[in-house]
Write a protein that holds these residues in place. Structure first.
Motif, PDB file in Angstrom:
ATOM      1  N   ILE A   8       0.824  -1.207   0.000  1.00 45.04           N
ATOM      2  CA  ILE A   8       0.000   0.000   0.000  1.00 45.04           C
ATOM      3  C   ILE A   8       0.859   1.259   0.000  1.00 45.04           C
ATOM      4  N   VAL A   9       2.022   1.206   0.621  1.00 41.84           N
ATOM      5  CA  VAL A   9       2.898   2.390   0.661  1.00 41.84           C
ATOM      6  C   VAL A   9       3.397   2.718  -0.746  1.00 41.84           C
ATOM      7  N   ARG A  10       3.790   1.701  -1.497  1.00 39.83           N
ATOM      8  CA  ARG A  10       4.286   1.940  -2.859  1.00 39.83           C
ATOM      9  C   ARG A  10       3.176   2.462  -3.762  1.00 39.83           C
ATOM     10  N   ILE A  11       1.989   1.877  -3.644  1.00 40.29           N
ATOM     11  CA  ILE A  11       0.898   2.274  -4.539  1.00 40.29           C
ATOM     12  C   ILE A  11       0.404   3.680  -4.206  1.00 40.29           C
ATOM     13  N   ILE A  12       0.187   3.979  -2.926  1.00 38.30           N
ATOM     14  CA  ILE A  12      -0.229   5.336  -2.555  1.00 38.30           C
ATOM     15  C   ILE A  12       0.896   6.320  -2.828  1.00 38.30           C
ATOM     16  N   GLY A  13       2.138   5.840  -2.725  1.00 40.32           N
ATOM     17  CA  GLY A  13       3.287   6.693  -2.997  1.00 40.32           C
ATOM     18  C   GLY A  13       3.352   7.188  -4.434  1.00 40.32           C
ATOM     19  N   ASP A  14       2.630   6.540  -5.349  1.00 41.02           N
ATOM     20  CA  ASP A  14       2.543   7.032  -6.727  1.00 41.02           C
ATOM     21  C   ASP A  14       1.689   8.296  -6.822  1.00 41.02           C
ATOM     22  N   TYR A  15       0.899   8.573  -5.779  1.00 40.86           N
ATOM     23  CA  TYR A  15      -0.012   9.710  -5.793  1.00 40.86           C
ATOM     24  C   TYR A  15       0.296  10.738  -4.711  1.00 40.86           C
ATOM     25  N   VAL A  16       0.905  10.290  -3.626  1.00 40.48           N
ATOM     26  CA  VAL A  16       1.190  11.167  -2.486  1.00 40.48           C
ATOM     27  C   VAL A  16       2.664  11.037  -2.129  1.00 40.48           C
ATOM     28  N   ARG A  17       3.311  12.157  -1.906  1.00 38.75           N
ATOM     29  CA  ARG A  17       4.722  12.129  -1.489  1.00 38.75           C
ATOM     30  C   ARG A  17       4.777  11.744  -0.010  1.00 38.75           C
ATOM     31  N   LEU A  18       5.177  10.506   0.257  1.00 42.96           N
ATOM     32  CA  LEU A  18       5.175   9.976   1.616  1.00 42.96           C
ATOM     33  C   LEU A  18       6.573  10.010   2.222  1.00 42.96           C
ATOM     34  N   GLY A  58       2.204  -2.102   7.784  1.00 44.15           N
ATOM     35  CA  GLY A  58       1.854  -3.413   8.309  1.00 44.15           C
ATOM     36  C   GLY A  58       0.364  -3.688   8.282  1.00 44.15           C
ATOM     37  N   ARG A  59      -0.410  -2.720   8.731  1.00 39.73           N
ATOM     38  CA  ARG A  59      -1.864  -2.890   8.794  1.00 39.73           C
ATOM     39  C   ARG A  59      -2.539  -2.663   7.429  1.00 39.73           C
ATOM     40  N   GLN A  60      -1.788  -2.110   6.487  1.00 42.97           N
ATOM     41  CA  GLN A  60      -2.276  -1.894   5.115  1.00 42.97           C
ATOM     42  C   GLN A  60      -3.529  -1.016   5.071  1.00 42.97           C
ATOM     43  N   PHE A  61      -3.463   0.151   5.740  1.00 41.23           N
ATOM     44  CA  PHE A  61      -4.578   1.088   5.662  1.00 41.23           C
ATOM     45  C   PHE A  61      -4.020   2.511   5.668  1.00 41.23           C
ATOM     46  N   ILE A  88      -1.530   3.300  14.078  1.00 41.35           N
ATOM     47  CA  ILE A  88      -0.361   3.955  13.492  1.00 41.35           C
ATOM     48  C   ILE A  88       0.770   4.062  14.508  1.00 41.35           C
ATOM     49  N   GLY A  89       0.424   4.160  15.793  1.00 33.86           N
ATOM     50  CA  GLY A  89       1.445   4.258  16.833  1.00 33.86           C
ATOM     51  C   GLY A  89       2.037   2.925  17.238  1.00 33.86           C
ATOM     52  N   GLU A  90       1.599   1.847  16.595  1.00 40.98           N
ATOM     53  CA  GLU A  90       2.067   0.500  16.932  1.00 40.98           C
ATOM     54  C   GLU A  90       3.501   0.295  16.446  1.00 40.98           C
ATOM     55  N   LEU A  91       4.394  -0.037  17.345  1.00 41.68           N
ATOM     56  CA  LEU A  91       5.790  -0.239  16.987  1.00 41.68           C
ATOM     57  C   LEU A  91       6.068  -1.669  16.548  1.00 41.68           C
ATOM     58  N   GLN A  92       5.337  -2.644  17.123  1.00 39.37           N
ATOM     59  CA  GLN A  92       5.479  -4.041  16.734  1.00 39.37           C
ATOM     60  C   GLN A  92       4.163  -4.757  17.025  1.00 39.37           C
ATOM     61  N   ALA A  93       3.953  -5.879  16.367  1.00 42.07           N
ATOM     62  CA  ALA A  93       2.699  -6.611  16.526  1.00 42.07           C
ATOM     63  C   ALA A  93       2.535  -7.078  17.976  1.00 42.07           C
ATOM     64  N   VAL A  94       1.312  -6.965  18.484  1.00 37.13           N
ATOM     65  CA  VAL A  94       1.056  -7.395  19.864  1.00 37.13           C
ATOM     66  C   VAL A  94       1.008  -8.922  19.927  1.00 37.13           C
ATOM     67  N   THR A  95       1.442  -9.456  21.050  1.00 38.47           N
ATOM     68  CA  THR A  95       1.418 -10.905  21.262  1.00 38.47           C
ATOM     69  C   THR A  95       0.327 -11.247  22.274  1.00 38.47           C
TER      70      THR A  95
END
Length: 585
Positions: free
Chosen positions: A15-25, A52-55, A521-528
């Motif tokens: 999602i970062v690459r695809i949105i990055g085609d439209y928005v300077r991230l 990670g969450r793809q949103f 967005i504030g998640e640093l790593q996946a919760v266990t």
């Protein structure tokens, strides 16, 4: 498009690459990227993408979703078209097409058919340019300095003086209603209110195709080869259609967007021939407004690729006015704007042909700050030799000064204007102080959550098969009272019952969606599962303490009323809570 295929595509998409085609991230965390929102005007980035969450979520306007919904909004696509586009970007083979409704299927078929008709029309116009009847058009293009290679690059064609030929060429491809929707034909309304026979809209004109950002032809600009009343307007554009809205398209952006990113600025010109001449001369980062007024939608479109623009419009009155309006729109959106004014009143096309590419490149390097350009224009329009002329010049500049978002830059603009107009700078600042609008993005503060609440929310947003989700869901089902009164309580039930849907998509309230986005967005790593267990214990402890405080208050109130029976009952309940709290320590 089958839902299982869509899910496969989504899992493989970046999602970062695809949105990055439209928005300077820009990277803003372990898995978070931020940029300026493409869906509303803003100066401070509030648009976030979570790898990670793809949103994505915008904390300014509230827009959020996944990679498909982003493409649906940004490209005006149906869901099926968005899935297809993402699949193609990822190199995933497409299955047999399916649709969720008859309306979606009909809409997709119409858009695809309109694209096919525009492609077929482009090919036909190209053929006509090569025909004997296209000799005059070829002569015109040669006179404008275009080579056969340049003509082919921009797929320029010719519309002959024939009312029916294009219709006859295309009628086997679509029904009459679809042909009407292309904008390639005109018709008169009959007495019974029904549309009359179709006839070709563009005749005896050079045809310049207009492409969308993906390079597909969606409209045309037609340049008359004759003058006079019978010839009609010099330039005639396609009307608004399901494919084309003139205020939302920038000519040549499909070819120029990568060069714009590489050069870190765009050259904005007024006409298509100006754009074509510059591009063929090696200036690949050039785009044009196609003779239409520059719009906010075009500014947002351009913002995806750069925030630095060099404006080079025609030097006549109309061009100068258009330049001013463009500068105003760009300045309000915090673009860095420079302006080129060519010698001898030449437009870019003529300048390149008559003076050469090196001279034009030199003119670009000498581009002035837009503030210097506007002050000089004010001096030309109202020579500041009298008090009345100074007032007029200042009134001309004040709206432009107020549009500058930065207070420091605004003050510098005002001081420079005052000095060059011969006005006391204190007077200019006072005028600004009286009239300046407050300009800053405002984001509503989000609710503060405890770290334990954040962990539980992240667990509920995890895949249903994840151990963290299972642990959290079982706890809520077994002990719902432990979550009473928590800010996150309304979200948990909806997240628990979401099935395979994305977490963000099941939260309808804008404030709650923003809260969830902030937490994810504030998640640093996946919760266990262990993280969740610890968070649940902390929340249980917090719930017991809250219950303990409420029982103390209730006991005091019962004592005030002299209700011994209630005191006894509440005290027994409080002792049980006390024992449970001690057991947790």
């Amino acid at each position: 498009m089958a839902s299982d295929f869509a899910q496969t595509v989504k899992q493989q998409a970046d999602i970062v690459r695809i949105i990055g085609d439209y928005v300077r991230l820009r990277k803003a965390g372990a898995q978070n990227f931020s940029g300026l929102c493409p869906f509303h005007s803003e100066k401070t980035p509030s648009f976030s993408v979570h790898a990670g969450r793809q949103f994505y979520h915008c904390f300014g306007c509230g827009q959020s979703g996944d990679v498909f919904s982003f493409l649906q909004k940004i490209e005006n696509l149906s869901f099926g078209e968005a899935v297809k586009t993402v699949a193609q970007k990822c190199g995933i083979p497409l299955p047999k097409r399916e649709f969720s409704s008859a309306e979606e299927a009909a809409e997709s078929r119409q858009r695809q058919k309109l694209l096919e008709l525009h492609e077929a029309a482009t090919v036909w116009f190209e053929e006509q340019l090569r025909s004997p009847e296209g000799a005059t058009a070829r002569e015109y293009l040669t006179g404008r300095g275009l080579t056969p290679q340049g003509i082919a690059k921009f797929r320029i064609g010719f519309a002959p003086d024939n009312f029916n030929a294009l219709r006859d060429r295309l009628k086997g491809m679509a029904d009459e209603a679809t042909l009407r929707a292309t904008g390639l034909f005109s018709f008169k309304e009959l007495e019974d209110g029904k549309p009359g026979p179709l006839y070709v809209r563009f005749r005896k004109r050079v045809m310049f195709p207009i492409a969308n950002e993906s390079g597909r032809i969606i409209a045309f600009t037609a340049r008359a080869l004759e003058s006079g009343d019978k010839a009609g307007p010099k330039y005639l554009n396609s009307p608004e259609t399901p494919l084309y809205s003139k205020g939302q398209v920038l000519f040549n952006l499909d070819k120029a967007k990568q060069a714009i990113r590489d050069a870190k600025f765009a050259l904005l010109v007024e006409g298509q021939m100006d754009c074509i001449s510059a591009y063929l001369a090696g200036i690949a980062n050039v785009i044009a407004t196609s003779g239409t007024a520059f719009t906010e939608a075009q500014v947002r479109l351009l913002r995806r690729h750069t925030t630095q623009v060099v404006v080079n419009f025609d030097p006549d009155t109309a061009g100068a006015n258009a330049a001013e309006k463009s500068i105003a729109l760009l300045t309000e959106e915090d673009f860095q704007v420079k302006v080129v004014t060519l010698d001898d009143g030449l437009d870019p096309d003529r300048y390149i042909r008559e003076r050469g590419v090196p001279a034009y490149m030199g003119a670009l390097r000498g581009a002035r700050r837009h503030t210097d350009y506007l002050v000089e224009r004010a001096r030309q329009l109202f020579p500041p030799v009298t008090a009345e002329a100074k007032v007029k010049a200042l009134n001309y500049l004040l709206p432009h000064i107020r549009r500058v978002p930065s207070r420091i830059a605004r003050d510098e603009f005002a001081a420079d204007a005052a000095q060059k107009l011969g006005i006391d700078s204190a007077l200019v600042r006072e005028e600004l102080k009286q009239a300046a609008a407050k300009r800053r993005d405002h984001l509503e503060p989000l609710v503060s959550l405890s770290e334990s609440e954040k962990v539980v929310l992240r667990a509920f947003a995890a895949p249903l098969s994840d151990a963290a989700f299972t642990t959290a869901a079982q706890a809520v089902e077994t002990h719902p009272d432990h979550f009473d009164g928590l800010t996150i309580s309304p979200l948990l039930k909806r997240l628990a019952e979401r099935g395979e849907a994305d977490p963000m998509s099941v939260i309808e309230d804008a404030g709650e969606r923003a809260m969830l986005a902030q937490v994810l967005i504030g998640e640093l790593q996946a919760v266990t599962a262990e993280d969740v267990t610890g968070a649940l214990e902390a929340l249980h402890h917090r719930s017991l303490e809250q219950r303990q405080r409420s029982l103390r208050a209730a006991i005091s109130e019962a004592a005030r009323k002299g209700d011994g029976e209630l005191i006894q009952k509440l005290t027994a309940e409080k002792l049980a809570v006390d024992r449970e709290l001690r057991a947790l320590i």
